[in-house]
Design a protein around this motif. Structure first.
Motif, PDB file in Angstrom:
ATOM      1  N   MET A  98       0.852  -1.186   0.000  1.00 22.35           N
ATOM      2  CA  MET A  98       0.000   0.000   0.000  1.00 22.35           C
ATOM      3  C   MET A  98       0.883   1.228   0.000  1.00 22.35           C
ATOM      4  N   GLY A  99       0.807   2.027  -1.056  1.00 22.74           N
ATOM      5  CA  GLY A  99       1.715   3.149  -1.207  1.00 22.74           C
ATOM      6  C   GLY A  99       1.138   4.438  -0.686  1.00 22.74           C
ATOM      7  N   ILE A 100       1.988   5.432  -0.655  1.00 19.56           N
ATOM      8  CA  ILE A 100       1.592   6.785  -0.270  1.00 19.56           C
ATOM      9  C   ILE A 100       1.518   7.628  -1.528  1.00 19.56           C
ATOM     10  N   ILE A 101       0.398   8.301  -1.727  1.00 17.35           N
ATOM     11  CA  ILE A 101       0.250   9.193  -2.872  1.00 17.35           C
ATOM     12  C   ILE A 101       0.807  10.549  -2.489  1.00 17.35           C
ATOM     13  N   ALA A 117     -12.678   7.366   0.951  1.00 17.26           N
ATOM     14  CA  ALA A 117     -12.323   6.402  -0.096  1.00 17.26           C
ATOM     15  C   ALA A 117     -13.558   6.007  -0.911  1.00 17.26           C
ATOM     16  N   ARG A 118     -14.667   5.744  -0.228  1.00 18.92           N
ATOM     17  CA  ARG A 118     -15.905   5.381  -0.945  1.00 18.92           C
ATOM     18  C   ARG A 118     -16.426   6.565  -1.750  1.00 18.92           C
ATOM     19  N   LEU A 119     -16.378   7.766  -1.167  1.00 15.33           N
ATOM     20  CA  LEU A 119     -16.847   8.957  -1.877  1.00 15.33           C
ATOM     21  C   LEU A 119     -16.050   9.185  -3.156  1.00 15.33           C
ATOM     22  N   LEU A 120     -14.731   9.101  -3.074  1.00 19.93           N
ATOM     23  CA  LEU A 120     -13.891   9.340  -4.247  1.00 19.93           C
ATOM     24  C   LEU A 120     -14.129   8.284  -5.324  1.00 19.93           C
ATOM     25  N   ASN A 121     -14.289   7.045  -4.920  1.00 23.91           N
ATOM     26  CA  ASN A 121     -14.583   6.003  -5.897  1.00 23.91           C
ATOM     27  C   ASN A 121     -15.885   6.280  -6.630  1.00 23.91           C
ATOM     28  N   ARG A 122     -16.889   6.724  -5.907  1.00 23.54           N
ATOM     29  CA  ARG A 122     -18.184   6.999  -6.530  1.00 23.54           C
ATOM     30  C   ARG A 122     -18.117   8.262  -7.399  1.00 23.54           C
ATOM     31  N   LEU A 123     -17.366   9.254  -6.982  1.00 18.66           N
ATOM     32  CA  LEU A 123     -17.200  10.442  -7.820  1.00 18.66           C
ATOM     33  C   LEU A 123     -16.460  10.086  -9.110  1.00 18.66           C
ATOM     34  N   ALA A 124     -15.469   9.209  -9.016  1.00 20.01           N
ATOM     35  CA  ALA A 124     -14.762   8.766 -10.217  1.00 20.01           C
ATOM     36  C   ALA A 124     -15.694   8.013 -11.149  1.00 20.01           C
ATOM     37  N   TYR A 143      -7.412   3.178   3.733  1.00 20.45           N
ATOM     38  CA  TYR A 143      -7.279   1.743   4.000  1.00 20.45           C
ATOM     39  C   TYR A 143      -8.482   1.232   4.777  1.00 20.45           C
ATOM     40  N   ASN A 144      -8.638  -0.083   4.734  1.00 18.81           N
ATOM     41  CA  ASN A 144      -9.816  -0.734   5.307  1.00 18.81           C
ATOM     42  C   ASN A 144      -9.597  -0.996   6.791  1.00 18.81           C
ATOM     43  N   ARG A 145     -10.171  -0.134   7.624  1.00 10.07           N
ATOM     44  CA  ARG A 145      -9.984  -0.278   9.064  1.00 10.07           C
ATOM     45  C   ARG A 145     -10.676  -1.530   9.603  1.00 10.07           C
ATOM     46  N   ILE A 146     -11.710  -2.005   8.917  1.00 13.87           N
ATOM     47  CA  ILE A 146     -12.418  -3.203   9.370  1.00 13.87           C
ATOM     48  C   ILE A 146     -11.501  -4.422   9.349  1.00 13.87           C
ATOM     49  N   GLN A 147     -10.540  -4.431   8.424  1.00 14.11           N
ATOM     50  CA  GLN A 147      -9.633  -5.563   8.299  1.00 14.11           C
ATOM     51  C   GLN A 147      -8.379  -5.438   9.155  1.00 14.11           C
ATOM     52  N   LEU A 148      -8.312  -4.423  10.005  1.00 13.82           N
ATOM     53  CA  LEU A 148      -7.123  -4.260  10.830  1.00 13.82           C
ATOM     54  C   LEU A 148      -6.928  -5.425  11.798  1.00 13.82           C
ATOM     55  N   THR A 149      -8.027  -5.993  12.328  1.00 15.63           N
ATOM     56  CA  THR A 149      -7.879  -7.098  13.276  1.00 15.63           C
ATOM     57  C   THR A 149      -7.280  -8.340  12.629  1.00 15.63           C
ATOM     58  N   ALA A 189      -3.718  -9.974  13.643  1.00 14.84           N
ATOM     59  CA  ALA A 189      -3.630 -11.337  14.173  1.00 14.84           C
ATOM     60  C   ALA A 189      -2.857 -12.289  13.270  1.00 14.84           C
ATOM     61  N   ASN A 190      -2.676 -11.921  12.002  1.00 15.98           N
ATOM     62  CA  ASN A 190      -2.016 -12.816  11.044  1.00 15.98           C
ATOM     63  C   ASN A 190      -0.894 -12.076  10.326  1.00 15.98           C
ATOM     64  N   PRO A 191       0.236 -11.829  11.022  1.00 14.84           N
ATOM     65  CA  PRO A 191       1.318 -11.045  10.417  1.00 14.84           C
ATOM     66  C   PRO A 191       1.884 -11.665   9.149  1.00 14.84           C
ATOM     67  N   ASP A 192       1.782 -12.984   9.019  1.00 18.53           N
ATOM     68  CA  ASP A 192       2.356 -13.656   7.856  1.00 18.53           C
ATOM     69  C   ASP A 192       1.382 -13.749   6.680  1.00 18.53           C
ATOM     70  N   ALA A 193       0.113 -13.410   6.927  1.00 19.06           N
ATOM     71  CA  ALA A 193      -0.890 -13.505   5.863  1.00 19.06           C
ATOM     72  C   ALA A 193      -0.816 -12.284   4.948  1.00 19.06           C
ATOM     73  N   SER A 194      -1.216 -12.485   3.709  1.00 21.21           N
ATOM     74  CA  SER A 194      -1.254 -11.382   2.752  1.00 21.21           C
ATOM     75  C   SER A 194      -2.653 -10.774   2.770  1.00 21.21           C
ATOM     76  N   ILE A 195      -2.836  -9.750   3.588  1.00 22.44           N
ATOM     77  CA  ILE A 195      -4.137  -9.093   3.738  1.00 22.44           C
ATOM     78  C   ILE A 195      -4.029  -7.690   3.166  1.00 22.44           C
ATOM     79  N   ASP A 196      -4.769  -7.441   2.105  1.00 15.09           N
ATOM     80  CA  ASP A 196      -4.715  -6.145   1.420  1.00 15.09           C
ATOM     81  C   ASP A 196      -5.706  -5.189   2.070  1.00 15.09           C
ATOM     82  N   LEU A 197      -5.196  -4.143   2.689  1.00 15.98           N
ATOM     83  CA  LEU A 197      -6.044  -3.146   3.338  1.00 15.98           C
ATOM     84  C   LEU A 197      -6.403  -1.988   2.416  1.00 15.98           C
ATOM     85  N   ASN A 198      -5.812  -1.938   1.252  1.00 17.66           N
ATOM     86  CA  ASN A 198      -5.922  -0.761   0.401  1.00 17.66           C
ATOM     87  C   ASN A 198      -7.308  -0.620  -0.228  1.00 17.66           C
TER      88      ASN A 198
END
Length: 410
Positions: free
Chosen positions: A1-4, A28-35, A54-60, A64-73
């Protein structure tokens, strides 16, 4: 996840700019819908965080799974490329004038705008006692919080304050990392806004079996944090040694900038059905808002606000309305679902609990209609119960409904 990175604001006429303050899930949702709708004008987004959208809902699960590939972007560069957008990260709006259409930023610069959106979110409620603030006393709401918790030494003693959705998720995630976790909740049972006692007890057993200690009917009355956090004291006079304290016992809308800007505020920044504040060209969405006396901490109404505002900014006439809320939670494979009213004082309450299978359901009925439902472990009837609440279909046999014999129930 990069920094713009943000380009120079002087490259286009700022007076036509749509200013958005805050870049969380609502933005994030607003900008997607405006686009999607082809918003034509320049947009400037100001965010105090260095990583945005980023997706705060997926922070847990991420914690809990540092080795998993969880995309928060939540930021799709291809989608964002359709917008004339500038982003200022690690930047605050320090003063805001709706009348003058100007905002002053923390770097000392001034920004003119045509319209603005407050999406400033909320902040956690910390224990109401005196203590020396420090990094070990914090919430779990941002990626920075998550990185701090990931860096805790192995088997640290951690206290989580709050037995609601955020508290359960934080406690579970920290427990999965091997920390010694105590979950403190002021109510007599967990998730008291979403579950009644029978199913909450089943949920509590899941936490206890996972090694998480519970302190119910308890609050933090003292914190020893000078010079470092070493212990907390509960209102029961129990003292717990802790290395970290996570506050997850509610939030307060970030409406300070709105108040300074002389926008109408109460609990949050007050908005109408068009998401307008008391200044018609200034809007607000997300956790910072208050609509019809309600504030919002769940993602569903926040996303609904973003959808409405996107239409409004494109000249539409959509209106925001509060619908009956539902909650879904997954803890270690144990699904939790709650919908409708579960605390009406005059309902008939029916519960069916299977302790061996770790599943159960509780129904709340009033005047031969279903007004609330709780499910734990088996959510196969969730959509059916939602439809019954939405349509207010008469119930012929309450017990058949509880047993799931739908052909005889309604």
């Amino acid at each position: 996840m990069g920094i713009i990175m943000s380009p120079d604001l002087t490259s286009s006429p700022a007076g036509d700019t749509l200013l958005i303050i805050g870049y969380g899930m609502a933005t994030a949702r607003l900008l997607n819908r405006l686009a999607d709708r082809g918003y034509p004008g320049p947009i400037c987004v100001v965010s105090r965080e260095n990583i945005v959208g980023y997706n705060r809902i997926q922070l847990t699960p991420w914690l809990a799974n540092p080795d998993a590939s969880i995309d928060l972007n939540l930021v799709n560069p291809k989608v964002m490329s359709r917008l004339n957008i500038r982003l200022l990260t690690q930047t605050d709006v320090v003063s805001f004038s709706a009348d003058l259409h100007q905002a002053r930023l923390s770097d000392g610069s001034q920004l003119s705008f045509a319209q603005a959106v407050f999406a400033t979110g909320a902040q956690p409620l910390l224990p109401a006692c005196d203590f020396k603030p420090q990094p070990a006393i914090r919430a779990f709401r941002t990626l920075n919080d998550g990185h701090f918790l990931r860096a805790l030494p192995k088997r640290s003693r951690v206290a989580v304050v709050g037995g609601g959705l955020l508290g359960l998720e934080a406690a579970w995630g920290l427990g999965q990392l091997g920390h010694q976790v105590t979950l403190i909740h002021r109510n007599s049972h967990l998730l008291n806004r979403q579950l009644s006692h029978p199913l909450a007890s089943l949920l509590a057993n899941t936490f206890i079996k996972a090694g998480i200690e519970l302190r119910l009917n308890s609050q933090v009355s003292g914190i020893d944090s000078d010079p470092l956090l070493t212990s907390i004291t509960l209102n029961t006079d129990e003292t717990l040694p802790v290395r970290c304290l996570i506050a997850a016992a509610g939030i307060r809308p970030n409406n300070d900038l709105g108040q300074q800007s002389v926008l109408a505020t109460a609990q949050g920044i007050q908005v109408n059905a068009a998401l307008q504040t008391s200044a018609g060209h200034i809007f607000a969405i997300g956790e910072c808002t208050e609509f019809a006396g309600q504030t919002f901490g769940l993602v569903a109404p926040v996303y609904a606000q973003a959808e409405v505002l996107a239409q409004r900014l494109m000249g539409g006439s959509a209106e925001f309305a509060v619908s009956h809320s539902e909650t879904r939670l997954k803890i270690s494979g144990l699904d939790v679902f709650s919908t409708g009213q579960i605390s009406h004082p005059k309902t008939q309450v029916l519960s069916l609990v299977d302790h061996h299978q770790q599943r159960g359901r509780t129904l709340h009925l009033l005047n031969n209609q279903l007004i609330g439902a709780e499910l734990l472990g088996d959510l196969s009837l969730a959509n059916y119960f939602n439809d019954l609440i939405r349509t207010q279909c008469p119930i012929n046999d309450n017990r058949e409904l509880l047993l799931g014999r739908l052909q005889n129930a309604a």
